[in-house]
Design a protein around this motif. Sequence first.
Motif, PDB file in Angstrom:
ATOM      1  N   GLU A   1      33.312  40.905  45.311  1.00 43.88           N
ATOM      2  CA  GLU A   1      32.535  42.060  44.879  1.00 43.88           C
ATOM      3  C   GLU A   1      33.426  43.259  44.566  1.00 43.88           C
ATOM      4  OE1 GLU A   1      31.924  40.455  47.880  1.00 43.88           O
ATOM      5  OE2 GLU A   1      30.379  39.142  47.046  1.00 43.88           O
ATOM      6  N   ASP A   2      34.362  43.590  45.454  1.00 42.77           N
ATOM      7  CA  ASP A   2      35.240  44.737  45.221  1.00 42.77           C
ATOM      8  C   ASP A   2      36.168  44.498  44.039  1.00 42.77           C
ATOM      9  OD1 ASP A   2      34.076  46.113  47.289  1.00 42.77           O
ATOM     10  OD2 ASP A   2      35.712  45.786  48.703  1.00 42.77           O
ATOM     11  N   ILE A   3      36.681  43.283  43.906  1.00 49.11           N
ATOM     12  CA  ILE A   3      37.564  42.970  42.784  1.00 49.11           C
ATOM     13  C   ILE A   3      36.800  43.110  41.474  1.00 49.11           C
ATOM     14  CG2 ILE A   3      38.983  41.186  41.682  1.00 49.11           C
ATOM     15  CD1 ILE A   3      40.179  42.370  44.305  1.00 49.11           C
ATOM     16  N   ARG A   4      35.581  42.645  41.439  1.00 47.37           N
ATOM     17  CA  ARG A   4      34.784  42.769  40.210  1.00 47.37           C
ATOM     18  C   ARG A   4      34.466  44.229  39.901  1.00 47.37           C
ATOM     19  NH1 ARG A   4      31.109  37.412  41.166  1.00 47.37           N
ATOM     20  NH2 ARG A   4      32.679  35.942  40.439  1.00 47.37           N
ATOM     21  N   LEU A   5      34.207  45.038  40.916  1.00 47.29           N
ATOM     22  CA  LEU A   5      33.998  46.472  40.688  1.00 47.29           C
ATOM     23  C   LEU A   5      35.238  47.112  40.072  1.00 47.29           C
ATOM     24  CD1 LEU A   5      32.195  47.741  43.931  1.00 47.29           C
ATOM     25  CD2 LEU A   5      31.314  47.837  41.597  1.00 47.29           C
ATOM     26  N   LEU A   6      36.396  46.755  40.620  1.00 50.04           N
ATOM     27  CA  LEU A   6      37.654  47.356  40.165  1.00 50.04           C
ATOM     28  C   LEU A   6      38.076  46.883  38.779  1.00 50.04           C
ATOM     29  CD1 LEU A   6      39.480  47.200  43.580  1.00 50.04           C
ATOM     30  CD2 LEU A   6      38.988  49.299  42.302  1.00 50.04           C
ATOM     31  N   THR A   7      37.646  45.696  38.389  1.00 49.60           N
ATOM     32  CA  THR A   7      38.067  45.159  37.085  1.00 49.60           C
ATOM     33  C   THR A   7      36.937  45.170  36.060  1.00 49.60           C
ATOM     34  OG1 THR A   7      37.644  42.879  37.810  1.00 49.60           O
ATOM     35  CG2 THR A   7      39.907  43.731  38.074  1.00 49.60           C
ATOM     36  N   ALA A   8      35.856  45.851  36.351  1.00 50.82           N
ATOM     37  CA  ALA A   8      34.766  45.977  35.376  1.00 50.82           C
ATOM     38  C   ALA A   8      35.350  46.590  34.102  1.00 50.82           C
ATOM     39  CB  ALA A   8      33.655  46.845  35.935  1.00 50.82           C
ATOM     40  N   GLY A   9      35.002  46.024  32.979  1.00 48.43           N
ATOM     41  CA  GLY A   9      35.548  46.515  31.719  1.00 48.43           C
ATOM     42  C   GLY A   9      36.874  45.881  31.349  1.00 48.43           C
ATOM     43  N   HIS A  10      37.345  44.964  32.152  1.00 51.39           N
ATOM     44  CA  HIS A  10      38.589  44.239  31.880  1.00 51.39           C
ATOM     45  C   HIS A  10      38.254  42.741  31.877  1.00 51.39           C
ATOM     46  CE1 HIS A  10      40.998  47.863  32.390  1.00 51.39           C
ATOM     47  NE2 HIS A  10      40.215  48.136  33.416  1.00 51.39           N
ATOM     48  N   PRO A  11      37.709  42.233  30.772  1.00 49.64           N
ATOM     49  CA  PRO A  11      37.195  40.857  30.751  1.00 49.64           C
ATOM     50  C   PRO A  11      38.239  39.764  30.918  1.00 49.64           C
ATOM     51  CG  PRO A  11      37.180  41.802  28.547  1.00 49.64           C
ATOM     52  CD  PRO A  11      37.553  42.915  29.497  1.00 49.64           C
ATOM     53  N   ARG A  12      39.507  40.066  30.770  1.00 51.73           N
ATOM     54  CA  ARG A  12      40.505  38.998  30.923  1.00 51.73           C
ATOM     55  C   ARG A  12      40.896  38.772  32.376  1.00 51.73           C
ATOM     56  NH1 ARG A  12      45.605  40.392  31.319  1.00 51.73           N
ATOM     57  NH2 ARG A  12      46.142  42.580  31.204  1.00 51.73           N
ATOM     58  N   VAL A  13      40.323  39.584  33.302  1.00 48.32           N
ATOM     59  CA  VAL A  13      40.566  39.374  34.734  1.00 48.32           C
ATOM     60  C   VAL A  13      39.276  38.862  35.365  1.00 48.32           C
ATOM     61  CG1 VAL A  13      41.184  40.462  36.931  1.00 48.32           C
ATOM     62  CG2 VAL A  13      42.304  41.199  34.815  1.00 48.32           C
ATOM     63  N   ALA A  14      39.381  37.722  36.032  1.00 53.99           N
ATOM     64  CA  ALA A  14      38.242  37.117  36.714  1.00 53.99           C
ATOM     65  C   ALA A  14      38.535  37.038  38.207  1.00 53.99           C
ATOM     66  CB  ALA A  14      37.984  35.717  36.161  1.00 53.99           C
ATOM     67  N   ALA A  15      37.491  37.047  39.008  1.00 51.61           N
ATOM     68  CA  ALA A  15      37.622  36.903  40.461  1.00 51.61           C
ATOM     69  C   ALA A  15      36.845  35.671  40.901  1.00 51.61           C
ATOM     70  CB  ALA A  15      37.090  38.141  41.161  1.00 51.61           C
ATOM     71  N   GLU A  16      37.481  34.870  41.748  1.00 48.38           N
ATOM     72  CA  GLU A  16      36.856  33.663  42.287  1.00 48.38           C
ATOM     73  C   GLU A  16      36.927  33.694  43.802  1.00 48.38           C
ATOM     74  OE1 GLU A  16      35.232  31.299  40.630  1.00 48.38           O
ATOM     75  OE2 GLU A  16      35.665  32.229  38.691  1.00 48.38           O
ATOM     76  N   LYS A  17      35.837  33.345  44.442  1.00 48.80           N
ATOM     77  CA  LYS A  17      35.778  33.361  45.910  1.00 48.80           C
ATOM     78  C   LYS A  17      36.519  32.165  46.505  1.00 48.80           C
ATOM     79  CE  LYS A  17      32.770  34.441  49.660  1.00 48.80           C
ATOM     80  NZ  LYS A  17      33.300  35.694  50.124  1.00 48.80           N
ATOM     81  N   VAL A  18      37.298  32.446  47.544  1.00 44.64           N
ATOM     82  CA  VAL A  18      37.959  31.387  48.304  1.00 44.64           C
ATOM     83  C   VAL A  18      37.569  31.491  49.750  1.00 44.64           C
ATOM     84  CG1 VAL A  18      39.930  31.063  46.789  1.00 44.64           C
ATOM     85  CG2 VAL A  18      40.063  32.752  48.602  1.00 44.64           C
TER      86      VAL A  18
END
Length: 91
Positions: A74-91
């Motif tokens: 959730e935090d990674i997606r908030l921080l990278t909103a607007g940067h579509p080439r960065v994705a976050a995956e849960k581990v």
Amino acid sequence: MLVEVIHPRINHAALHWTLSRLRVEPVSQALAQTAATLLRDAGLHGREYAIDAMLCATALAHPGRVTILTSDVEDIRLLTAGHPRVAAEKV
């Protein structure tokens, strides 16, 4: 963070194998400034988000698509909103 995974019960051979396949990036003033901008743009601040912001800034410094493996999607997606080439995956 490396310091969080080193403890007496760790499989040191597996850790060394994993580390041998990683590239460690230095923290720079430019990355810190990018991280601060990401925090500001996301409406976040404080030490609670600082490491996530540095991770995202480092990811953005690399060309092409980047996937961040994290327990805090959730935090990674908030921080990278607007940067579509960065994705976050849960581990």
